[in-house]
Motif scaffolding. Structure first.
Motif, mmCIF file in Angstrom:
data_model
loop_
_atom_site.group_PDB
_atom_site.id
_atom_site.type_symbol
_atom_site.label_atom_id
_atom_site.label_comp_id
_atom_site.label_asym_id
_atom_site.label_seq_id
_atom_site.Cartn_x
_atom_site.Cartn_y
_atom_site.Cartn_z
ATOM 1 N N VAL A 170 0.835 -1.207 0.000
ATOM 2 C CA VAL A 170 0.000 0.000 0.000
ATOM 3 C C VAL A 170 0.869 1.256 0.000
ATOM 4 C CG1 VAL A 170 -1.642 1.342 1.389
ATOM 5 C CG2 VAL A 170 -1.970 -1.116 1.092
ATOM 6 N N ASP A 171 2.047 1.163 0.617
ATOM 7 C CA ASP A 171 2.953 2.311 0.679
ATOM 8 C C ASP A 171 3.353 2.780 -0.716
ATOM 9 O OD1 ASP A 171 4.416 4.189 2.260
ATOM 10 O OD2 ASP A 171 6.258 3.094 1.806
ATOM 11 N N PHE A 172 3.287 1.890 -1.713
ATOM 12 C CA PHE A 172 3.614 2.295 -3.080
ATOM 13 C C PHE A 172 2.628 3.341 -3.596
ATOM 14 C CE2 PHE A 172 5.850 -1.912 -3.295
ATOM 15 C CZ PHE A 172 7.113 -1.404 -3.556
ATOM 16 N N ILE A 173 1.400 3.328 -3.101
ATOM 17 C CA ILE A 173 0.422 4.353 -3.490
ATOM 18 C C ILE A 173 0.886 5.714 -2.985
ATOM 19 C CG2 ILE A 173 -1.972 5.142 -3.260
ATOM 20 C CD1 ILE A 173 -2.777 2.212 -2.864
ATOM 21 N N PHE A 174 1.305 5.743 -1.710
ATOM 22 C CA PHE A 174 1.841 6.984 -1.139
ATOM 23 C C PHE A 174 3.054 7.462 -1.924
ATOM 24 C CE2 PHE A 174 5.367 8.455 1.581
ATOM 25 C CZ PHE A 174 4.901 9.735 1.873
ATOM 26 N N ILE A 175 3.949 6.530 -2.262
ATOM 27 C CA ILE A 175 5.173 6.902 -2.976
ATOM 28 C C ILE A 175 4.826 7.499 -4.344
ATOM 29 C CG2 ILE A 175 7.286 6.024 -4.027
ATOM 30 C CD1 ILE A 175 7.330 3.877 -1.810
ATOM 31 N N ALA A 176 3.863 6.895 -5.038
ATOM 32 C CA ALA A 176 3.454 7.420 -6.343
ATOM 33 C C ALA A 176 2.936 8.852 -6.208
ATOM 34 C CB ALA A 176 2.372 6.522 -6.955
ATOM 35 N N GLY A 177 2.122 9.082 -5.184
ATOM 36 C CA GLY A 177 1.617 10.430 -4.944
ATOM 37 C C GLY A 177 2.727 11.408 -4.602
ATOM 38 N N LEU A 178 3.707 10.946 -3.821
ATOM 39 C CA LEU A 178 4.824 11.804 -3.438
ATOM 40 C C LEU A 178 5.667 12.187 -4.645
ATOM 41 C CD1 LEU A 178 6.705 13.106 -1.338
ATOM 42 C CD2 LEU A 178 7.832 10.876 -1.087
ATOM 43 N N LEU A 179 6.021 11.206 -5.472
ATOM 44 C CA LEU A 179 6.854 11.491 -6.640
ATOM 45 C C LEU A 179 6.142 12.451 -7.593
ATOM 46 C CD1 LEU A 179 8.424 7.996 -7.483
ATOM 47 C CD2 LEU A 179 9.201 9.753 -5.897
ATOM 48 N N ALA A 180 4.841 12.216 -7.804
ATOM 49 C CA ALA A 180 4.073 13.093 -8.692
ATOM 50 C C ALA A 180 3.988 14.504 -8.124
ATOM 51 C CB ALA A 180 2.671 12.518 -8.907
ATOM 52 N N THR A 181 3.783 14.603 -6.817
ATOM 53 C CA THR A 181 3.678 15.917 -6.172
ATOM 54 C C THR A 181 4.974 16.701 -6.306
ATOM 55 O OG1 THR A 181 2.033 15.132 -4.575
ATOM 56 C CG2 THR A 181 3.266 17.119 -3.988
ATOM 57 N N LEU A 182 6.109 16.039 -6.054
ATOM 58 C CA LEU A 182 7.404 16.713 -6.186
ATOM 59 C C LEU A 182 7.621 17.206 -7.610
ATOM 60 C CD1 LEU A 182 9.695 14.294 -4.113
ATOM 61 C CD2 LEU A 182 9.032 16.628 -3.495
ATOM 62 N N PHE A 183 7.314 16.352 -8.567
ATOM 63 C CA PHE A 183 7.520 16.699 -9.975
ATOM 64 C C PHE A 183 6.643 17.875 -10.390
ATOM 65 C CE2 PHE A 183 6.498 15.934 -14.531
ATOM 66 C CZ PHE A 183 7.775 16.079 -15.044
ATOM 67 N N ILE A 184 5.360 17.785 -10.083
ATOM 68 C CA ILE A 184 4.409 18.829 -10.498
ATOM 69 C C ILE A 184 4.707 20.149 -9.797
ATOM 70 C CG2 ILE A 184 1.980 19.521 -10.453
ATOM 71 C CD1 ILE A 184 1.363 16.442 -10.614
ATOM 72 N N LEU A 185 4.984 20.081 -8.497
ATOM 73 C CA LEU A 185 5.228 21.309 -7.738
ATOM 74 C C LEU A 185 6.439 22.064 -8.271
ATOM 75 C CD1 LEU A 185 4.416 23.081 -5.366
ATOM 76 C CD2 LEU A 185 5.825 21.649 -3.874
ATOM 77 N N HIS A 186 7.501 21.335 -8.611
ATOM 78 C CA HIS A 186 8.690 22.014 -9.119
ATOM 79 C C HIS A 186 8.463 22.580 -10.514
ATOM 80 C CE1 HIS A 186 11.020 19.829 -5.895
ATOM 81 N NE2 HIS A 186 11.417 21.071 -5.774
ATOM 82 N N LEU A 187 7.643 21.908 -11.313
ATOM 83 C CA LEU A 187 7.318 22.477 -12.626
ATOM 84 C C LEU A 187 6.488 23.751 -12.467
ATOM 85 C CD1 LEU A 187 6.477 19.464 -14.982
ATOM 86 C CD2 LEU A 187 8.593 20.797 -14.818
#
Length: 205
Positions: free
Chosen positions: A89-106
Motif C-alpha cells: 500500500v505504501d507504493f500508493i503513497f510513494i506514487a503520490g509523493l513522486l508526482a507531487t514533487l515533480f508537479i510542484l517544481h514544474l
C-alpha cells in the motif's frame, strides 16, 4: 550524460511553459489526494499489524537480529500478512509523493519564467527530487524480500534497507527545505512587487 540532461531540462522547460495553471492545479490536487490516501491507508495497516517499533526506529535499526525478532513477533500474532500488505500500500503513497514533487517544481519553474537561475533550480529539482525519493521504492522492495523469509533473511538486506531509509529521510529534510526556500522566495518577490504571477495560458497547451 550532460547532453541528455540538457535535453531533458529543455523538454521540462517546454512542459512548464505550455501547461496551463488550471491543469497544474488539477494535477497537483490529484497527486496530493493520492499521497494522503496512500499514507492514511498504510498508517492504518501499520497500526493493525502491531509492528513493535515506531516507524523511524524500525527503518533505521541497522540490526538484522532485532528485525528478525520483530518479524517473529508478527508471526506469533498472526499479523505478518498485514504488515506485508502495508509495504504494498505504501507504493500508493510513494506514487503520490513522486508526482507531487515533480508537479510542484514544474509549477515553480513556470512562475519563475523571468528568472533563469531560480527556474533552472526548479527544473533540476523536478528531476532530482523524484529520482532520489525513489529510495523509498527500493527500501520497500528490500523489505518485501526480507518478509519473504522473515526469520532467515540475509543480514545484508537489513543493512541495505536501513541505508535506503537514511537516504529517504535525509532527502525528505533537504528536499522539504529546498521547496520551502523556493516558495518563500517566490512569495517574497510577489509581495514586494505587489502582485501574483499571472498565467499566460488559462486553456492549456
Amino acid at each position: 550524460m550532460k547532453i541528455p540532461m540538457t535535453r531533458l531540462l529543455r523538454h521540462l522547460h517546454r512542459l512548464a511553459e505550455q501547461t496551463s495553471w488550471r491543469s497544474f492545479w488539477v494535477a497537483l490536487i490529484f497527486s496530493l489526494l493520492t499521497l494522503a490516501g496512500g499514507l492514511t491507508w498504510a498508517t492504518i495497516l501499520y497500526a493493525r499489524s502491531g509492528f513493535a517499533p515506531r516507524l523511524i526506529e524500525g527503518q533505521l535499526a541497522f540490526n538484522p537480529a532485532q528485525t528478525r525478532a520483530w518479524y517473529a513477533a508478527l508471526i506469533e500474532q498472526g499479523t505478518l500478512d498485514i504488515y506485508r500488505r502495508t509495504q504494498w500500500v505504501d507504493f500508493i503513497f510513494i506514487a503520490g509523493l513522486l508526482a507531487t514533487l515533480f508537479i510542484l517544481h514544474l509549477m515553480i519553474a513556470k512562475a519563475r519564467r523571468n528568472e533563469p537561475g531560480w527556474q533552472r533550480l526548479a527544473l533540476w529539482l523536478a528531476v532530482l527530487g523524484p529520482a532520489i525519493a525513489t529510495a523509498d521504492i527500493w527500501e520497500n522492495l528490500v523489505t518485501l524480500m526480507m518478509l519473504s523469509a522473515p526469520t532467515t533473511f540475509p543480514s545484508a538486506l537489513a543493512i541495505l534497507a536501513s541505508t535506503l531509509s537514511v537516504v529517504k529521510w535525509g532527502w525528505a529534510v533537504i528536499g522539504t527545505s529546498l521547496v520551502l526556500v523556493q516558495l518563500i522566495a517566490l512569495a517574497w518577490q510577489r509581495i514586494s512587487r505587489g502582485g501574483a504571477p499571472r498565467p499566460t495560458n488559462s486553456s492549456g497547451v
